[in-house]
Design a protein around this motif. Structure first.
Motif, short mmCIF file in Angstrom:
data_model
loop_
_atom_site.label_atom_id
_atom_site.label_comp_id
_atom_site.label_asym_id
_atom_site.label_seq_id
_atom_site.Cartn_x
_atom_site.Cartn_y
_atom_site.Cartn_z
N THR A 288 0.79 -1.60 0.06
CA THR A 288 -0.24 0.60 0.03
C THR A 288 1.59 1.24 0.09
OG1 THR A 288 -1.86 -0.93 1.19
CG2 THR A 288 -1.80 1.28 1.18
N LEU A 289 1.84 1.41 0.89
CA LEU A 289 2.91 2.46 1.07
C LEU A 289 3.45 2.96 -0.44
CD1 LEU A 289 4.31 3.86 2.99
CD2 LEU A 289 5.96 3.13 3.01
N ASN A 290 3.51 1.72 -1.05
CA ASN A 290 4.85 1.37 -2.60
C ASN A 290 3.18 2.36 -3.64
OD1 ASN A 290 6.71 0.48 -1.69
ND2 ASN A 290 6.25 -1.70 -2.02
N LYS A 291 2.32 1.59 -3.29
CA LYS A 291 1.73 2.62 -3.85
C LYS A 291 1.71 3.82 -3.91
CE LYS A 291 -2.27 -1.36 -5.16
NZ LYS A 291 -3.54 -2.04 -4.62
N LEU A 292 1.02 4.47 -3.10
CA LEU A 292 1.31 5.87 -2.48
C LEU A 292 2.60 6.70 -2.90
CD1 LEU A 292 -0.54 5.41 0.61
CD2 LEU A 292 -1.57 6.83 -1.09
N THR A 293 3.72 5.97 -2.93
CA THR A 293 5.11 6.37 -3.25
C THR A 293 4.77 6.62 -4.91
OG1 THR A 293 6.32 4.96 -1.63
CG2 THR A 293 7.15 6.28 -3.18
N THR A 294 4.16 5.50 -5.59
CA THR A 294 4.26 5.51 -6.99
C THR A 294 3.24 6.84 -7.71
OG1 THR A 294 3.99 3.06 -7.35
CG2 THR A 294 3.41 4.80 -8.97
N LEU A 295 2.04 7.11 -6.56
CA LEU A 295 1.58 7.93 -6.65
C LEU A 295 1.71 9.78 -6.44
CD1 LEU A 295 -1.53 9.29 -7.55
CD2 LEU A 295 -2.29 8.84 -5.16
N ARG A 296 2.45 9.36 -5.63
CA ARG A 296 3.26 11.01 -5.20
C ARG A 296 4.50 10.64 -6.26
NH1 ARG A 296 5.09 14.10 -1.36
NH2 ARG A 296 3.48 13.20 0.29
N GLU A 297 4.97 10.00 -6.99
CA GLU A 297 6.09 10.15 -8.02
C GLU A 297 5.37 10.68 -9.38
OE1 GLU A 297 8.11 6.52 -8.82
OE2 GLU A 297 9.11 6.70 -6.91
N TYR A 298 3.87 10.36 -9.79
CA TYR A 298 2.81 11.07 -10.61
C TYR A 298 2.73 11.97 -11.11
CZ TYR A 298 -0.03 9.95 -14.11
OH TYR A 298 -0.81 10.47 -15.73
N ILE A 299 2.48 12.40 -9.63
CA ILE A 299 2.49 13.70 -8.68
C ILE A 299 3.63 14.63 -9.64
CG2 ILE A 299 0.95 15.26 -7.53
CD1 ILE A 299 -0.39 12.76 -6.26
N ASP A 300 5.02 14.45 -8.57
CA ASP A 300 5.95 14.79 -9.46
C ASP A 300 5.84 15.91 -11.34
OD1 ASP A 300 6.00 15.27 -5.97
OD2 ASP A 300 7.37 13.96 -5.84
N ASP A 301 5.76 14.57 -10.98
CA ASP A 301 6.37 14.70 -12.95
C ASP A 301 5.17 15.17 -13.39
OD1 ASP A 301 8.51 12.49 -11.84
OD2 ASP A 301 7.06 11.07 -12.69
N THR A 302 4.68 15.53 -13.00
CA THR A 302 3.14 15.60 -13.21
C THR A 302 3.50 17.60 -13.34
OG1 THR A 302 0.50 14.32 -13.35
CG2 THR A 302 0.65 16.80 -13.82
N GLU A 303 3.76 17.85 -11.79
CA GLU A 303 4.22 18.85 -11.53
C GLU A 303 5.57 19.36 -12.29
OE1 GLU A 303 4.53 18.77 -7.40
OE2 GLU A 303 2.42 19.12 -6.78
N ASP A 304 6.22 18.48 -12.27
CA ASP A 304 7.85 18.92 -13.56
C ASP A 304 7.26 19.06 -14.63
OD1 ASP A 304 9.16 18.85 -10.97
OD2 ASP A 304 9.71 16.85 -11.66
N TYR A 305 6.07 18.76 -15.05
CA TYR A 305 5.78 18.58 -16.35
C TYR A 305 4.76 20.16 -17.09
CZ TYR A 305 3.03 18.45 -20.87
OH TYR A 305 2.51 18.17 -21.76
N ILE A 306 3.88 20.83 -16.17
CA ILE A 306 3.70 21.75 -15.77
C ILE A 306 4.40 22.68 -15.37
CG2 ILE A 306 1.95 22.84 -14.41
CD1 ILE A 306 0.26 20.34 -13.49
N ASN A 307 5.47 22.89 -15.05
CA ASN A 307 6.24 23.82 -14.53
C ASN A 307 7.39 23.86 -15.92
OD1 ASN A 307 5.68 24.41 -11.67
ND2 ASN A 307 6.88 23.03 -11.01
N ILE A 308 7.59 23.20 -16.46
CA ILE A 308 8.07 23.06 -17.67
C ILE A 308 7.27 23.96 -18.75
CG2 ILE A 308 9.08 21.60 -19.48
CD1 ILE A 308 9.82 19.03 -18.15
N GLN A 309 6.07 23.48 -19.04
CA GLN A 309 5.35 24.04 -19.76
C GLN A 309 5.07 25.97 -19.19
OE1 GLN A 309 1.39 22.09 -19.42
NE2 GLN A 309 1.46 21.17 -22.01
N LEU A 310 5.09 26.18 -18.70
CA LEU A 310 4.78 27.51 -17.92
C LEU A 310 6.21 28.08 -18.19
CD1 LEU A 310 3.29 26.62 -14.01
CD2 LEU A 310 2.07 27.41 -16.26
N ASP A 311 7.15 27.49 -18.17
CA ASP A 311 8.57 27.52 -18.41
C ASP A 311 8.86 28.69 -19.78
OD1 ASP A 311 9.22 28.32 -16.18
OD2 ASP A 311 10.61 26.56 -15.83
N ASN A 312 7.66 26.99 -19.95
CA ASN A 312 7.89 27.25 -22.00
C ASN A 312 6.35 29.14 -22.16
OD1 ASN A 312 8.23 27.12 -24.70
ND2 ASN A 312 6.26 26.00 -24.96
#
Length: 387
Positions: A288-312
């Protein structure tokens, strides 16, 4: 009322009386008592009655207070297991389970599961001979059956909350990736906060199980039946009198006898059975903790992608600002030249100087265009604008 020359005001008497009544009628905490046969009894007992019944200290009972914020804990005491796992707050002895707040919607399924699984499958009925010794050997002690129900319930509860969060989070993140808006950002922010809180809850349970698995002495303290058998004689009238209060006399005496023999052999530190039980649920809560860790990583990746879009987008705005600023400078130069020469060059529609102002305007425009092209070429050469 007068006393030693002093008069007690009536209001003070009422206040003192109300305080005394309030102190006496403080609502006790609701408990449910489940015995070895799975029968449940609702108890409205205060902490002193509970402490006297299970022989634990006040600090252990304080851990189960829902008004106090204590981390998850599985504590082995002399004659009881104190269990605090989220909404499951219980005291397990070798013969009964005391569960707090039995009417809570999250606790009701735990009570039902305890009533179903607490009675041993090899319960000896009156008049039945004890022929299935091998099956009785495989029966887990009462406290382990109760502990397993609690661990299974809390692991399933946290896994269900994780699944609900995943179901809501992944579509929200995908929608935010496709369209950045205030509504989507606020939705993801709330989901991230919920994920952080849930991760902390899962981490507490996992850490408690890991800490228990790392210490054999702590696991040995959870063998209540073994300690009970080691402290009581296995034969004689004392044993018969002690076990007469148990609803499952035959199975209790048999388990106590086997635990006593194990103690004599020096197997009191054998915690393999409990270790296997804890490892199974440790792996489940770790998943269960690994699922939450994977979800956190997905959220972090989404935030990075959004930041890249905003920078662009920010870079595009900067480029647009550079274009507009360069064009403004060139137009200012053009307006300056046109203004100066327009005021000082003779201009009539009929004389020979009629077309002089036209060439001034044309040359000034060409000069400004050349300046604009040079500025843009220099910006492109320096990498300030894209190709």
């Amino acid at each position: 009322m007068a006393r030693d020359g002093y008069v007690v005001p009536p209001d003070s008497q009422v206040v003192a009386s109300s305080a005394a009544v309030k102190k006496k009628t403080q609502s006790p905490r609701s408990w449910i008592l489940l015995d070895a046969s799975g029968q449940g009894t609702i108890l409205d007992a205060d902490k002193h009655a509970i402490m006297h019944r299970v022989q634990i200290h006040a600090r252990d009972l304080r851990i189960l207070d829902p008004l106090l914020s204590y981390p998850s804990a599985i504590l082995g005491r002399e004659g009881a297991i104190v269990l605090n796992l989220e909404h499951i707050k219980a005291i397990i002895t070798s013969e009964e389970v005391l569960l707090r707040d039995p009417l809570d919607e999250n606790v009701i399924p735990v009570v039902e599961e305890l009533q179903r699984r607490l009675p041993p499958s090899n319960l000896i009925l009156p008049g039945q001979h004890q022929n299935d010794e091998a099956g009785e050997e495989d029966e887990s002690p009462f406290e382990f059956r109760a502990l397993e129900v609690a661990l299974e319930a809390i692991c399933s509860f946290l896994a269900a909350r994780t699944t609900e969060l995943e179901t809501a989070a992944y579509p929200a993140l995908d929608e935010l990736t496709s369209k950045i808006s205030s509504r989507n950002l606020d939705r993801v922010r709330k989901l991230k906060s919920a994920m952080t809180r849930l991760t902390a809850r899962v981490q507490k349970v996992r850490d408690e199980l890991e800490q228990l698995l790392d210490d054999d002495d702590d696991m040995a303290d959870l063998y209540l039946s073994r300690k009970l058998a080691g402290a009581s004689p296995v034969s004689g009238s004392g044993c018969a009198n002690w076990f007469s209060a148990s609803p499952t006399i035959g199975s209790k005496i048999s388990r106590a006898s086997r635990a006593s023999i194990a103690t004599i052999r020096g197997d009191e530190n054998d915690v393999e059975e409990l270790e296997m039980l804890l490892e199974a649920y440790f792996m489940q809560i770790d998943g269960t903790l690994n699922k939450l860790t994977t979800l956190r990583e997905y959220i972090d990746d989404t935030e990075d992608y959004i930041n890249i879009q905003l920078d662009n987008h920010r870079n595009q705005l900067i480029q647009l600002e550079l274009f507009l600023s360069s064009g403004t400078v060139c137009l200012s130069i053009y307006s300056l030249v046109a203004g100066i020469f327009g005021m000082n060059i003779p201009y009539t529609w009929n004389d020979n100087h009629g077309y002089m102002f036209k060439w001034v305007v044309i040359l000034a425009g060409l000069l400004c265009a050349a300046i604009f092209i040079l500025v843009m070429s220099y910006a492109r050469y320096k990498g300030l604008v894209g190709s």
